[in-house]
Each structure stands twice: as C-alpha cells, then as structure tokens.
Design an enzyme around this catalytic site. Structure first.
Site: not given
Ligand code: ASP
Length: 460
Positions: A182-183, A261, A106
């Site tokens: 983040t995932d 997370k 993201t």
């Molecule tokens: N689905 C995204 C990822 O982990 C979420 C994010 O970037 O926060 O790539």
C-alpha cells in the site's frame, strides 16, 4: 537447538525452563508491567536473550523483558502451520476471467515467526487457498511478477507491469487485479494510468494494511472487492480498491491518478483527493458514485506506453530550503523537477536564482501544492508570477506524486520540452480536472458512514 525452546537462549531460555513453558505454548505471563496472555513465538538466532515474545489474541506481538516477569503458566498449546497450500482455482463457465498479478506487499505476506517480521511470502496461488470465496466471484489465474515491499517498486517494475497488463488484455482477459504494497500503491497507480491508456477493461490495484495472520486483516475483503470490480464493473480505468470506511462495510474504487495513501495504519487509508471516488463496492454489488469514466469495451485496444526517465526528482519545499538542493540536482544531470510548494505554489526567494540556473540548463520544472487539495494558482501573488517568469510551469491540480510520475513518463518519451509541457498539461485519466467537487473535501475524507456517526454524537 531444541524445538521446544526454538531460538531462545541465555536468560530468556532459563526463564522458559524455570516456569516450564514452551514455544507455541498458550501462556499467561505476570509481569511488573501487567498481565499478558498469548502464544509464545519462536525467536531467531540473532535476537537478544532478554525477551519472551508473545502473540496476543488481537494479532499483535509483544516482547516481554525477562526481568519484569514474576510468573508464567502454560494453559494450552497451539503449534502454527504457516504454509497455505497452493490450490488450483476451480473454473466455472460464465464467470468472468480475472488475472491477479502479484508484486508483493502486505497483501502477499504472512508473519515470519522466526524473525517476527512481516515477509512477502504468499504466492498468488496461496492467496486463493486462503480466500476460497474468490471462486464464487470469478475465474482467477495468477502470476507472481515480483515479491517486494512497495518501497522497492520503481520504473523497471512499472514497465514490466504495464507490458504484462498489455499481454493479458491482448489475450482477452475480463479484468486485472494487481496485488501491491500500500505504501507506494498510488505511485504505481499513476504510472499505470499513463503507461496503459485506453484500457478496454478494469485494472485494479489492491493491497492490505494488516497482514492476513491478523484478525483485523483487510486482505481477504479487499481481494474479494477487487475481484468483483475487475470481473463485473464497467469502469475500465486504472483504479485502487481498498476499504472505504474504517469498518468493513464497503470498499471504494479510486481513480489511479487521484488517489493517495493518507494514513499510516488505518485500513481506510486511501482517499480520492480533489475529486470523488469512482464507486463503492461490496461483495455483491458495485454502486457508481461518479458518472464520467471510461466504460468497459471489449473491442478497444489499449495503448501500452512504457517509458520512464529516471532522472526526475520531487522536491518538497520547506522554509529555509537552500538553493544548493536545486543546484545539486542540475549538477547531477536531473532532467525534471516537481516542486511541492506551499499554499498556492510558492518557494522562498533564495531559491529563485537556482531555479533560473536549472531552467537555463534545460531542466523541466513543474509546481504542485503541498495542500494536496486545490489548484496551483501562481497569478495570485507576485511571487508566483516571478516563479513563472523564471520558467516554472504550474501543474494545475495534479497531485505531487502524480506529477512526478507523469514528468518521468513524459521525459522518457522526448527531449523536446515543449512536447513534455504539452503532455504534462493534457489531462490524462482524470489527473487534471476542470474543478473540484464542492463537497468532496468535506464529505469523502472520512467516508460517509463515519461522518454520519460523528454527526450523531453532536446532534443527540
Ligand atoms: N510496507 C508495505 C508495502 O507497501 C505495506 C503494505 O503492503 O501495506 O509494501
């Protein structure tokens, strides 16, 4: 198709025409479901003909079913331009040199108005275009390694990243930031903690929970915090830098092997588990919280250890798990299994014979705990002792995901299971600690300011 009604067809198109409103028109919509105000977004050819999609002022998109609409009125017009120009970063003498390696997620995304989806579309250069404050902090150079959402990160990407980091360290960079979804950021943070050891400089993973087109985006601040920490902090560890509290008060630096997370949507989603965070970081200062960490030292050379055995699995135990789950891993030639067990590290009795078969087939099996906080203790109940006598090794207080990554890394280097065990049980970058801080579980879960606020509401 007319740009004025881009992507709209059938009933939705008829409604736009009936009320004389356009795509990019700032529009008030009355419907049987309530009143809405926002900008009408274009749609893609594959979308249905039943909804009009509005981008609300809070950044969220809503689809309003045409049959519920009783009135629409265009009150303004705001055509959006999404391409943020790639800008060359101004280089200032005496500022630290920081490298941003982009992997996607993201933080590297903007909203795709054609489909309404969030797509990885920012190149790191565009990121600078969007956050010029970065130039006040450091001299930034960028390289886009991948453009994936983080569920698509895996051993190949970890290895490429580790090697790219090794090259940057060799070239004498002062700090590295890695833009990442983040995932699975905590998986990559663990992988880099093992693959890049003894680093002379900070290596910081950063992401954002909200994409940069949204007013509540954490992308810019997280980038600034991580650039600050990469360029100036003396903490030469693999770390994650994300919001500390839910507000934008400060960021936290978490050790790569102790971070996880913990919330699907909060910006303060990352928490240090089983320990306390390394430091607080704001735009103008870094306040260490922990005392013992690897210090920055230019004369140190990093060890790049890019190994990974892909046939390792993590099994999250649940009551009624059947032994064929374990048997099928053995049949499919898996070489290692991390179990996330209940409580102090347990699984049900029907699994015991399958575990016995797996260990006899040469599979390395390690136990971690689903509770995340706390150590595996397999001496407390005889069930734990039975499991150990079958050959399961307790993995101390390693987080399940961290143990999974470590086992993949260890089995990637050797077939000798006693060497694997030695690697697994040797603490590396804080993955196994002597004890947990007595206050970490209570205090650092909500962030200090939130706890303060909460207490104020009780003690009036
Ligand atoms: N689905 C995204 C990822 O982990 C979420 C994010 O970037 O926060 O790539």
């Amino acid at each position: 198709m007319s740009e004025m009604f881009k992507g709209y067809k059938g009933r939705a198109l008829a409604a736009l025409k009936q009320y004389n409103v356009r795509v990019w028109g700032e529009t008030q919509i009355r419907s049987t479901r309530g009143d809405f105000k926002g900008i009408i977004l274009p749609r893609s050819e594959n979308d249905d003909d039943r909804h009009i999609v509005l981008k609300l002022a809070n950044g969220y998109n809503v689809g309003i079913a045409v049959e519920t609409i009783t009135d629409m009125k265009e009150v303004g017009y705001k055509e959006a331009h999404y391409k943020i120009p790639e800008k060359e970063f101004p280089i200032t003498p005496n500022k630290p040199n920081v490298k941003l390696l982009g992997t996607g997620g993201t933080i590297a995304s903007r909203l795709d108005y054609r489909t309404g989806a969030v797509i990885p579309a920012f190149s790191p250069g565009e990121l600078y275009g969007a956050v010029p404050e970065l130039a006040d902090i450091c001299n930034l150079t960028t390289e886009k390694l991948f453009a994936v959402f983080s569920e698509n990160m895996g051993p190949q990407q970890y290895i490429t990243l580790a090697k790219a980091i090794g090259k940057e360290i060799e070239k004498g960079i002062d700090g590295i930031i890695i833009g990442h979804g983040t995932d699975t950021m905590h998986h990559t943070a663990a992988a880099l903690s093992y693959m890049v050891q003894n680093s002379p400089i900070p290596i910081i993973l950063v992401g954002s929970q909200r994409s940069s087109d949204r007013p509540s985006s954490d992308a810019a601040l997280n980038l600034m915090h991580s650039a600050k920490a990469a360029g100036e902090s003396d903490i030469a560890e693999v770390m994650v830098c994300m919001f500390g509290p839910t507000s934008d008060e400060y960021g936290l630096l978490h050790q790569g092997t102790r971070v996880r997370k913990m919330h699907s949507s909060y910006r303060s989603t990352f928490r240090t588990i089983g320990d306390i965070p390394l430091a607080m970081v704001s735009r103008d200062k870094i306040i260490p919280i922990k005392k013992n960490y690897n210090r920055r030292r230019k004369d140190r050379t990093a060890a790049i250890l890019p190994y990974f055995e892909e046939r390792v699995a993590m099994v999250y135990y649940y009551p009624n798990m059947h032994p064929d789950i374990i048997d099928s891993l053995v049949e499919n030639k898996y070489r290692g299994i991390i179990i996330a067990g209940t409580g102090l590290g347990h699984v049900n009795k029907p699994l015991y014979p399958a575990i016995d078969r797996a260990v006899k087939a040469g599979v390395a099996i390690y136990m971690t705990v689903q509770t995340l906080w706390g150590f595996v203790h397999m001496f407390v109940y005889d069930t734990g002792r039975d499991l150990m006598s079958l050959g399961i090794v307790p993995a101390e207080n390693m987080l399940p995901e961290v143990a999974y990554i470590k086992l993949g890394w260890a089995l990637g280097q050797t077939d000798d299971l006693s060497k694997v065990k030695e690697l697994m049980l040797t603490p590396i970058s804080g993955d196994i600690t002597e004890r947990e801080p007595y206050d970490g579980y209570l205090i650092f879960q909500g962030g200090v300011p939130e706890v303060r606020e909460f207490l104020k509401t009780i003690h009036k």
